[in-house]
Design an enzyme around this catalytic site. Structure first.
Site, PDB file in Angstrom:
ATOM      1  N   CYS A 129       0.855  -1.194   0.000  1.00 34.52           N
ATOM      2  CA  CYS A 129       0.000   0.000   0.000  1.00 34.52           C
ATOM      3  C   CYS A 129       0.891   1.244   0.000  1.00 34.52           C
ATOM      4  CB  CYS A 129      -0.899  -0.027   1.244  1.00 34.52           C
ATOM      5  SG  CYS A 129      -1.777   1.521   1.548  1.00 34.52           S
ATOM      6  N   ASN A 130       0.627   2.172  -0.899  1.00 32.28           N
ATOM      7  CA  ASN A 130       1.450   3.385  -0.996  1.00 32.28           C
ATOM      8  C   ASN A 130       1.447   4.197   0.290  1.00 32.28           C
ATOM      9  OD1 ASN A 130       2.371   2.907  -3.589  1.00 32.28           O
ATOM     10  ND2 ASN A 130       0.661   3.993  -4.536  1.00 32.28           N
TER      11      ASN A 130
END
Length: 121
Positions: free
Chosen positions: A16-17
């Site tokens: 997940c960024n």
């Protein structure tokens, strides 16, 4: 500058960024933490209820992510309270807003550099 010595637990998904930004920030600020990856260690009902004692259940449901958007309108509309939200979150941990950082008796939700600086350093 005094380094924070409290234990940090980070919950999320490695790719997940937003989680990546949070972990990078923690590493750059030399804060140690334990990372709990939902893919390897799914959230439990006990953990969700523990978080819900500190923040509203609605904040845990990530309505901006692709997982939420993949739900039908009927599935989305069934999430009306903590119990129905928890059922949905347990069946799909990707729908839990992330990262969640536990520090002391508090938690932080998402990534906000200013908030991290104020509360974790």
């Amino acid at each position: 500058m005094k380094k924070n010595t409290m234990k940090l637990n980070i919950y999320g998904i490695k790719n997940c960024n937003t989680v990546k930004k949070a972990l990078d920030w923690l590493d750059q600020n030399q804060l140690s933490y334990t990372f709990h990856d939902y893919k390897k260690e799914p959230a439990t009902i006990e953990k969700l209820q523990q978080w819900e004692q500190k923040i509203d259940w609605q904040q845990l449901v990530n309505k901006r992510g692709t997982t939420w958007r993949k739900l039908t309108e009927d599935e989305q509309s069934r999430i009306q309270d903590a119990d129905s939200a928890n059922e949905a979150l347990l069946s799909n941990n990707s729908m839990i807003k992330r990262p969640i950082i536990e520090y002391g008796e508090e938690i932080l939700l998402g990534f906000d550099e200013k908030e991290y600086t104020e509360k974790l350093k």
